[in-house]
Design a protein around this motif. Structure first.
Motif, PDB file in Angstrom:
ATOM      1  N   ASP A 218       0.813  -1.273  -0.053  1.00 33.25           N
ATOM      2  CA  ASP A 218       0.183   0.136   0.011  1.00 33.25           C
ATOM      3  C   ASP A 218       0.851   1.421   0.098  1.00 33.25           C
ATOM      4  O   ASP A 218       0.513   2.169  -0.767  1.00 33.25           O
ATOM      5  N   GLY A 219       1.788   1.180   0.770  1.00 35.45           N
ATOM      6  CA  GLY A 219       2.943   2.329   0.792  1.00 35.45           C
ATOM      7  C   GLY A 219       3.612   2.750  -0.450  1.00 35.45           C
ATOM      8  O   GLY A 219       4.007   3.810  -0.685  1.00 35.45           O
ATOM      9  N   SER A 220       3.597   1.487  -0.919  1.00 36.54           N
ATOM     10  CA  SER A 220       4.552   1.415  -2.314  1.00 36.54           C
ATOM     11  C   SER A 220       3.641   2.267  -3.447  1.00 36.54           C
ATOM     12  O   SER A 220       4.309   3.187  -4.158  1.00 36.54           O
ATOM     13  N   LEU A 221       2.445   1.827  -3.520  1.00 36.54           N
ATOM     14  CA  LEU A 221       1.497   2.557  -4.489  1.00 36.54           C
ATOM     15  C   LEU A 221       1.396   4.074  -4.076  1.00 36.54           C
ATOM     16  O   LEU A 221       1.455   4.910  -4.973  1.00 36.54           O
ATOM     17  N   ALA A 222       1.401   4.313  -2.809  1.00 39.74           N
ATOM     18  CA  ALA A 222       1.393   5.683  -2.317  1.00 39.74           C
ATOM     19  C   ALA A 222       2.674   6.715  -2.458  1.00 39.74           C
ATOM     20  O   ALA A 222       2.410   7.795  -2.338  1.00 39.74           O
ATOM     21  N   SER A 223       3.625   6.028  -2.843  1.00 43.31           N
ATOM     22  CA  SER A 223       4.992   6.650  -2.950  1.00 43.31           C
ATOM     23  C   SER A 223       5.181   7.156  -4.484  1.00 43.31           C
ATOM     24  O   SER A 223       6.199   7.767  -4.771  1.00 43.31           O
ATOM     25  N   LEU A 224       4.295   6.623  -5.224  1.00 42.10           N
ATOM     26  CA  LEU A 224       4.748   6.750  -6.722  1.00 42.10           C
ATOM     27  C   LEU A 224       4.156   8.152  -7.416  1.00 42.10           C
ATOM     28  O   LEU A 224       3.027   8.678  -6.934  1.00 42.10           O
ATOM     29  N   ARG A 225       4.676   8.645  -8.072  1.00 44.05           N
ATOM     30  CA  ARG A 225       4.209   9.925  -8.946  1.00 44.05           C
ATOM     31  C   ARG A 225       3.313   9.376  -9.899  1.00 44.05           C
ATOM     32  O   ARG A 225       3.394   8.135 -10.417  1.00 44.05           O
ATOM     33  N   PRO A 226       2.495  10.212 -10.458  1.00 43.11           N
ATOM     34  CA  PRO A 226       1.783   9.880 -11.763  1.00 43.11           C
ATOM     35  C   PRO A 226       2.471   9.157 -12.924  1.00 43.11           C
ATOM     36  O   PRO A 226       3.685   9.641 -13.136  1.00 43.11           O
ATOM     37  N   ARG A 227       1.904   7.851 -13.385  1.00 41.83           N
ATOM     38  CA  ARG A 227       2.469   7.234 -14.299  1.00 41.83           C
ATOM     39  C   ARG A 227       3.818   6.541 -13.822  1.00 41.83           C
ATOM     40  O   ARG A 227       4.537   6.022 -14.419  1.00 41.83           O
ATOM     41  N   GLY A 228       3.749   6.445 -12.524  1.00 41.64           N
ATOM     42  CA  GLY A 228       5.098   5.663 -11.925  1.00 41.64           C
ATOM     43  C   GLY A 228       4.931   4.159 -11.951  1.00 41.64           C
ATOM     44  O   GLY A 228       3.817   3.870 -12.314  1.00 41.64           O
ATOM     45  N   LEU A 229       5.937   3.636 -11.592  1.00 44.82           N
ATOM     46  CA  LEU A 229       6.010   1.899 -11.814  1.00 44.82           C
ATOM     47  C   LEU A 229       6.416   1.423 -10.433  1.00 44.82           C
ATOM     48  O   LEU A 229       7.252   1.658  -9.896  1.00 44.82           O
ATOM     49  N   LEU A 230       5.342   0.335 -10.098  1.00 47.59           N
ATOM     50  CA  LEU A 230       5.850  -0.254  -9.004  1.00 47.59           C
ATOM     51  C   LEU A 230       6.345  -1.900  -9.553  1.00 47.59           C
ATOM     52  O   LEU A 230       5.411  -2.614  -9.970  1.00 47.59           O
ATOM     53  N   ALA A 231       7.692  -2.019  -9.247  1.00 42.27           N
ATOM     54  CA  ALA A 231       8.036  -3.235  -9.706  1.00 42.27           C
ATOM     55  C   ALA A 231       8.147  -4.083  -8.288  1.00 42.27           C
ATOM     56  O   ALA A 231       9.069  -4.209  -7.736  1.00 42.27           O
ATOM     57  N   LEU A 232       7.140  -5.042  -8.301  1.00 38.50           N
ATOM     58  CA  LEU A 232       6.765  -5.891  -7.151  1.00 38.50           C
ATOM     59  C   LEU A 232       7.619  -7.270  -7.524  1.00 38.50           C
ATOM     60  O   LEU A 232       7.056  -8.228  -8.210  1.00 38.50           O
ATOM     61  N   TYR A 233       9.045  -7.428  -7.034  1.00 41.17           N
ATOM     62  CA  TYR A 233       9.823  -8.382  -7.373  1.00 41.17           C
ATOM     63  C   TYR A 233       9.808  -9.825  -6.498  1.00 41.17           C
ATOM     64  O   TYR A 233      10.477 -10.744  -6.858  1.00 41.17           O
ATOM     65  N   GLY A 234       9.196  -9.385  -5.137  1.00 36.18           N
ATOM     66  CA  GLY A 234       9.265 -10.373  -4.176  1.00 36.18           C
ATOM     67  C   GLY A 234       8.255 -10.254  -3.060  1.00 36.18           C
ATOM     68  O   GLY A 234       7.483  -9.344  -3.310  1.00 36.18           O
ATOM     69  N   ALA A 235       8.186 -11.438  -2.535  1.00 32.13           N
ATOM     70  CA  ALA A 235       7.218 -11.269  -1.365  1.00 32.13           C
ATOM     71  C   ALA A 235       7.777 -11.649   0.074  1.00 32.13           C
ATOM     72  O   ALA A 235       7.221 -12.816   0.662  1.00 32.13           O
ATOM     73  N   SER A 236       8.894 -11.037   0.578  1.00 31.05           N
ATOM     74  CA  SER A 236       9.625 -11.691   1.814  1.00 31.05           C
ATOM     75  C   SER A 236       8.576 -11.673   2.924  1.00 31.05           C
ATOM     76  O   SER A 236       8.785 -12.331   4.229  1.00 31.05           O
ATOM     77  N   SER A 237       7.805 -10.826   2.975  1.00 34.79           N
ATOM     78  CA  SER A 237       6.797 -10.399   4.134  1.00 34.79           C
ATOM     79  C   SER A 237       5.358 -11.293   3.879  1.00 34.79           C
ATOM     80  O   SER A 237       4.426 -11.173   4.726  1.00 34.79           O
TER      81      SER A 237
END
Length: 320
Positions: A218-237
């Motif tokens: 959730d915080g990762s999405l909220a950290s992006l500027r418009p048209r930004g990219l979330l590269a979710l490459y793992g899931a350690s949590s």
């Protein structure tokens, strides 16, 4: 030979140190006397059964050593060659069989331990920073778990490409490691999205590299500027639960991708190209490899416990 065998998926107790028959290389394969083995979160996922594998199996997707024998039809690799590999199961052992076309020649100037510590995680950091989102000079980049194996390498690669790194870590010790790797700003996880906004004049970052997953999503999405990219490459949590794609629209036409190294090193040409650049940076001193722990092969359980307990920094190695 001795190896770690998983007969039933589960916790770290599923990692049994056992004596098994020596493997024999088939057509197109080589037999390697293993010198060092990389420990990675994907090994945990295999052990748990999150990524199902027929049992029994020998875990481990990364290692280095010396070619002891080659199978029929192998060309370009010979007995005595120093090689590494990633993405091939069976590394938690004294000997491993590897497809010849997935071996990576090791330069003379790089020892076995640094090579084992940089192949899977180094190639992961490379594809993230150069292909999934090709960092450009001046880009603002958020790197989660920046003191981990991928995080330390990724931070350095983003800096090599001229990006500004905002890093997240969980302790003062890990903050020092992230700063030593070149991070411009270092945050704790609590409230990181607001802090990122503050550090970017309210705009947000161009890309978030997130290997943590559930607790940071959730915080990762909220950290992006418009048209930004979330590269979710793992899931350690833990895995990210299903979400409404409308959130991407509301956040500013955001992008999300769930990449994996196998798709960014699918051909031998791409595999060797990435490996040559990463190993070249190590040899030249431009990329520092931090080995956070060395364990005898028989103590694979302890290595997994330390990794999952977030008691480690950098790369963990098993030594046969």
């Amino acid at each position: 030979m001795h190896a770690i065998v998983v007969s039933d998926p589960g916790g770290s107790a599923a990692l049994a140190h056992a004596e098994v028959a020596d493997p024999v290389p088939g057509p197109g394969e080589v037999l390697v006397d293993v010198a060092a083995i990389g420990v990675n979160f994907i090994d945990v996922y295999h052990r748990e059964g999150r990524y199902p594998i027929p049992t029994p199996f020998i875990p481990g997707s990364e290692g280095v050593g010396v070619v002891a024998a080659v199978g029929p039809g192998v060309t370009g690799v010979a007995a005595g060659d120093r090689v590494g590999w990633q993405g091939v199961l069976g590394g938690y052992a004294e000997k491993a069989v590897v497809p010849a076309d997935r071996t990576i020649p090791l330069p003379d100037g790089i020892g076995f331990e640094p090579a084992a510590a940089v192949l899977l995680q180094g190639l992961t950091a490379h594809y993230l920073a150069t292909s999934t989102y090709a960092v450009r000079p001046g880009d603002d980049v958020l790197v989660h778990a920046a003191a981990g194996g991928v995080g330390l390498l990724l931070t350095q690669m983003v800096k090599l490409r001229g990006g500004r790194v905002i890093a997240t870590v969980s302790s003062a010790e890990k903050e020092k490691l992230a700063r030593d790797a070149g991070a411009d700003e270092v945050l704790r996880y609590e409230g990181f999205a607001d802090a990122v906004r503050g550090l970017t004049g309210g705009r947000g970052v161009h890309v978030v590299y997130d290997g943590v997953g559930a607790t940071t999503f959730d915080g990762s999405l909220a950290s992006l500027r418009p048209r930004g990219l979330l590269a979710l490459y793992g899931a350690s949590s833990g895995a990210v639960p299903p979400f409404d794609p409308q959130r991407l629209n509301a956040g500013g036409s955001l992008y999300i991708t769930r990449p994996t190294l196998a798709h960014y090193a699918a051909t031998r040409e791409e595999l060797l190209g990435r490996a040559e650049e990463v190993l070249g940076w190590v040899a030249s001193g431009e990329l520092n490899v931090h080995i956070g722990g060395r364990y005898p092969l028989a103590e694979a359980k302890r290595a997994h416990d330390d990794l999952e307990g977030r008691r480690t920094t950098g790369k963990l190695l098993l030594l046969p």
